[in-house]
Write a protein that holds these residues in place. Structure first.
Motif, PDB file in Angstrom:
ATOM      1  N   ALA A   1      -1.224  18.666  -4.733  1.00  0.00           N
ATOM      2  CA  ALA A   1      -1.834  18.579  -6.071  1.00  0.00           C
ATOM      3  C   ALA A   1      -2.979  17.562  -6.043  1.00  0.00           C
ATOM      4  N   HIS A   2      -2.727  16.406  -5.454  1.00  0.00           N
ATOM      5  CA  HIS A   2      -3.786  15.387  -5.375  1.00  0.00           C
ATOM      6  C   HIS A   2      -5.008  15.906  -4.635  1.00  0.00           C
ATOM      7  N   ASN A   3      -4.762  16.640  -3.543  1.00  0.00           N
ATOM      8  CA  ASN A   3      -5.882  17.162  -2.747  1.00  0.00           C
ATOM      9  C   ASN A   3      -6.805  18.038  -3.596  1.00  0.00           C
TER      10      ASN A   3
ATOM     11  N   GLY B   1     -12.660  -0.614  -2.290  1.00  0.00           N
ATOM     12  CA  GLY B   1     -12.759  -0.100  -0.916  1.00  0.00           C
ATOM     13  C   GLY B   1     -12.406   1.374  -0.837  1.00  0.00           C
ATOM     14  N   GLN B   2     -11.255   1.756  -1.374  1.00  0.00           N
ATOM     15  CA  GLN B   2     -10.780   3.147  -1.236  1.00  0.00           C
ATOM     16  C   GLN B   2     -11.277   4.070  -2.350  1.00  0.00           C
ATOM     17  N   GLN B   3     -11.310   3.539  -3.562  1.00  0.00           N
ATOM     18  CA  GLN B   3     -11.724   4.333  -4.746  1.00  0.00           C
ATOM     19  C   GLN B   3     -10.990   5.678  -4.812  1.00  0.00           C
TER      20      GLN B   3
ATOM     21  N   LEU C   1       9.804   9.874  -9.053  1.00  0.00           N
ATOM     22  CA  LEU C   1       9.064  10.876  -8.265  1.00  0.00           C
ATOM     23  C   LEU C   1       9.703  11.024  -6.895  1.00  0.00           C
ATOM     24  N   PRO C   2      10.188  12.213  -6.567  1.00  0.00           N
ATOM     25  CA  PRO C   2      10.681  12.425  -5.208  1.00  0.00           C
ATOM     26  C   PRO C   2       9.501  12.533  -4.236  1.00  0.00           C
ATOM     27  N   GLU C   3       9.775  12.333  -2.975  1.00  0.00           N
ATOM     28  CA  GLU C   3       8.751  12.517  -1.932  1.00  0.00           C
ATOM     29  C   GLU C   3       8.618  14.012  -1.668  1.00  0.00           C
ATOM     30  N   ARG C   4       7.500  14.618  -2.014  1.00  0.00           N
ATOM     31  CA  ARG C   4       7.319  16.063  -1.843  1.00  0.00           C
ATOM     32  C   ARG C   4       5.883  16.393  -1.449  1.00  0.00           C
ATOM     33  N   LEU C   5       5.765  17.364  -0.569  1.00  0.00           N
ATOM     34  CA  LEU C   5       4.452  17.835  -0.125  1.00  0.00           C
ATOM     35  C   LEU C   5       3.636  18.376  -1.315  1.00  0.00           C
TER      36      LEU C   5
ATOM     37  N   GLY D   1       0.829  -1.193   0.000  1.00  0.00           N
ATOM     38  CA  GLY D   1       0.000   0.000   0.000  1.00  0.00           C
ATOM     39  C   GLY D   1       0.869   1.251   0.000  1.00  0.00           C
ATOM     40  N   GLY D   2       0.333   2.308  -0.585  1.00  0.00           N
ATOM     41  CA  GLY D   2       0.975   3.617  -0.453  1.00  0.00           C
ATOM     42  C   GLY D   2       2.243   3.827  -1.252  1.00  0.00           C
ATOM     43  N   VAL D   3       2.529   2.961  -2.225  1.00  0.00           N
ATOM     44  CA  VAL D   3       3.788   3.110  -2.972  1.00  0.00           C
ATOM     45  C   VAL D   3       3.690   4.110  -4.125  1.00  0.00           C
ATOM     46  N   GLY D   4       2.458   4.425  -4.532  1.00  0.00           N
ATOM     47  CA  GLY D   4       2.290   5.393  -5.625  1.00  0.00           C
ATOM     48  C   GLY D   4       1.500   4.867  -6.810  1.00  0.00           C
ATOM     49  N   LYS D   5       0.728   3.812  -6.595  1.00  0.00           N
ATOM     50  CA  LYS D   5      -0.064   3.263  -7.712  1.00  0.00           C
ATOM     51  C   LYS D   5      -1.092   4.271  -8.213  1.00  0.00           C
ATOM     52  N   SER D   6      -1.907   4.780  -7.286  1.00  0.00           N
ATOM     53  CA  SER D   6      -2.939   5.732  -7.708  1.00  0.00           C
ATOM     54  C   SER D   6      -2.302   7.026  -8.217  1.00  0.00           C
ATOM     55  N   THR D   7      -1.159   7.374  -7.646  1.00  0.00           N
ATOM     56  CA  THR D   7      -0.430   8.575  -8.094  1.00  0.00           C
ATOM     57  C   THR D   7      -0.056   8.440  -9.573  1.00  0.00           C
ATOM     58  N   LEU D   8       0.527   7.305  -9.929  1.00  0.00           N
ATOM     59  CA  LEU D   8       0.941   7.108 -11.327  1.00  0.00           C
ATOM     60  C   LEU D   8      -0.278   6.943 -12.235  1.00  0.00           C
TER      61      LEU D   8
ATOM     62  N   CYS E   1       9.329   5.616  -7.034  1.00  0.00           N
ATOM     63  CA  CYS E   1       8.442   6.640  -6.469  1.00  0.00           C
ATOM     64  C   CYS E   1       8.854   6.954  -5.033  1.00  0.00           C
ATOM     65  N   ARG E   2       8.479   8.135  -4.589  1.00  0.00           N
ATOM     66  CA  ARG E   2       8.710   8.565  -3.206  1.00  0.00           C
ATOM     67  C   ARG E   2      10.196   8.491  -2.845  1.00  0.00           C
ATOM     68  N   VAL E   3      11.032   8.859  -3.821  1.00  0.00           N
ATOM     69  CA  VAL E   3      12.486   8.810  -3.646  1.00  0.00           C
ATOM     70  C   VAL E   3      12.913   9.946  -2.720  1.00  0.00           C
TER      71      VAL E   3
HETATM   72  N1  LIG Z   1       6.048  11.353  -4.359  1.00  0.00           N
HETATM   73  C1  LIG Z   1       5.176  11.646  -3.394  1.00  0.00           C
HETATM   74  N2  LIG Z   1       5.383  12.660  -2.522  1.00  0.00           N
HETATM   75  C2  LIG Z   1       4.484  12.933  -1.555  1.00  0.00           C
HETATM   76  N3  LIG Z   1       3.348  12.258  -1.382  1.00  0.00           N
HETATM   77  C3  LIG Z   1       3.085  11.235  -2.213  1.00  0.00           C
HETATM   78  C4  LIG Z   1       3.970  10.875  -3.263  1.00  0.00           C
HETATM   79  N4  LIG Z   1       3.447   9.822  -3.934  1.00  0.00           N
HETATM   80  C5  LIG Z   1       2.288   9.540  -3.326  1.00  0.00           C
HETATM   81  N5  LIG Z   1       2.056  10.397  -2.307  1.00  0.00           N
HETATM   82  C6  LIG Z   1       0.914  10.405  -1.400  1.00  0.00           C
HETATM   83  O1  LIG Z   1       0.981   9.211  -0.635  1.00  0.00           O
HETATM   84  C7  LIG Z   1      -0.306   8.624  -0.497  1.00  0.00           C
HETATM   85  C8  LIG Z   1      -0.299   7.237  -1.136  1.00  0.00           C
HETATM   86  O2  LIG Z   1      -0.043   7.370  -2.534  1.00  0.00           O
HETATM   87  P1  LIG Z   1      -0.915   6.547  -3.577  1.00  0.00           P
HETATM   88  O3  LIG Z   1      -2.361   6.721  -3.244  1.00  0.00           O
HETATM   89  O4  LIG Z   1      -0.473   6.890  -4.927  1.00  0.00           O
HETATM   90  O5  LIG Z   1      -0.425   5.070  -3.207  1.00  0.00           O
HETATM   91  P2  LIG Z   1      -1.108   3.688  -3.599  1.00  0.00           P
HETATM   92  O6  LIG Z   1       0.001   2.777  -3.953  1.00  0.00           O
HETATM   93  O7  LIG Z   1      -2.164   3.882  -4.598  1.00  0.00           O
HETATM   94  O8  LIG Z   1      -1.735   3.279  -2.189  1.00  0.00           O
HETATM   95  P3  LIG Z   1      -2.867   2.155  -1.931  1.00  0.00           P
HETATM   96  O9  LIG Z   1      -2.167   0.835  -2.034  1.00  0.00           O
HETATM   97  O10 LIG Z   1      -3.338   2.452  -0.542  1.00  0.00           O
HETATM   98  O11 LIG Z   1      -3.922   2.298  -2.968  1.00  0.00           O
HETATM   99  C9  LIG Z   1      -1.271   9.609  -1.130  1.00  0.00           C
HETATM  100  O12 LIG Z   1      -1.713  10.490  -0.104  1.00  0.00           O
HETATM  101  C10 LIG Z   1      -0.421  10.385  -2.121  1.00  0.00           C
HETATM  102  O13 LIG Z   1      -0.912  11.688  -2.343  1.00  0.00           O
END
Ligand SMILES: Nc1ncnc2c1ncn2[C@@H]1O[C@H](COP(=O)(O)OP(=O)(O)OP(=O)(O)O)[C@@H](O)[C@H]1O
Ligand SMILES: [Mg+2]
Length: 221
Positions: free
Chosen positions: A177-179, A42-44, A168-172, A12-19, A141-143
């Motif tokens: 942007a997502h918000n 579940g999350q959508q 993708l670096p880890e950045r606020l 979870g949280g690795v950046g799937k939905s981000t990409l 992602c989240r480097v």
């Molecule tokens: N490079 C980044 N820098 C800062 N925040 C990030 C970055 N990438 C993702 N996030 C944030 O981290 C959270 C998780 O990212 P994301 O939803 O893309 O992960 P996911 O792999 O889809 O997670 P899940 O498995 O829960 O669906 C989100 O709040 C997203 O905005």
């Protein structure tokens, strides 16, 4: 036939939905007809993001819809050029169905061993079930810094699955942007957009390579 690009991973949280959201945005901006499929019932995350995005007139809308199975989604979605499939953060039999149904698969990963190890195991598992290597791409992602990224690239090269150019670096700024219903290519900071665009350019190149190969196959028959 649309190109089916899926984003999968076992964490979870690795950046799937981000990409998934970023690919959908850049392809839409490139005038492709795109459908974003959200299999994370579940999350959508992607569906809710697209609803937020739709409330901003300045942004091109992204058509996102939740489905519980990829087969159902592919039966119902027509008249698009690209289907982007966002998946949940755990492995299930459905993960492998998604992989089999995809022309391209992106695995986002963090740069530490705790992330790289499961990513590599999943790559080998996908190879084992017959997914051709050239369909599989890894995205960093989240480097946190350049040194960490270099180490992760060396690790991935040694597995035979080098990472895509760009990361993708880890950045606020990305979270902000997502918000607001934007993608990581649409932040308020040009340096962050450039970083995200570099990674997206690698993904678009892969899509183009796939389309060219499919066309060659088609004209050979
Ligand atoms: N490079 C980044 N820098 C800062 N925040 C990030 C970055 N990438 C993702 N996030 C944030 O981290 C959270 C998780 O990212 P994301 O939803 O893309 O992960 P996911 O792999 O889809 O997670 P899940 O498995 O829960 O669906 C989100 O709040 C997203 O905005
Ligand atoms: Mg997600």
């Amino acid at each position: 036939m649309p190109v089916v690009l899926s984003i999968i991973g076992q964490k979870g949280g690795v950046g799937k939905s981000t990409l998934a959201r970023a690919v959908a945005v850049v392809a839409t901006q490139g005038n492709l007809r795109v459908k974003l499929i959200d299999l994370d019932i579940g999350q959508q995350t992607s569906v809710r993001w697209s609803t937020t995005r739709a409330s901003s007139r300045a942004l091109k809308t992204i058509d996102a819809e939740a489905f519980s199975a990829v087969g159902e989604a592919l039966k119902q979605v027509h008249d698009v050029d690209l289907i982007v499939v966002d998946t949940p953060g755990y492995l299930s039999p459905e993960t492998f169905e998604v992989a089999r149904a995809s022309d391209l698969i992106i695995l986002p990963t963090g740069s530490g061993t705790d992330d790289l190890h499961p990513t590599t195991l999943l790559l080998y598992e996908l190879e084992h079930i017959g997914i051709p290597k050239d369909r599989l791409c890894v995205a960093l992602c989240r480097v946190l810094d350049a040194k960490e990224e270099r180490g992760a690239r060396r690790y991935l090269e040694s597995t035979g699955y080098p990472a895509l150019n760009g990361s993708l670096p880890e950045r606020l700024g990305y979270r902000r942007a997502h918000n607001g219903g934007k993608s990581v290519t649409e932040t308020t900071e040009s340096s962050l957009n450039e970083r995200a665009n570099e990674l997206m350019a690698s993904v678009l190149r892969k899509i183009l390579q796939h389309v060219r190969a499919a066309n060659r196959l088609h004209s050979a028959h």
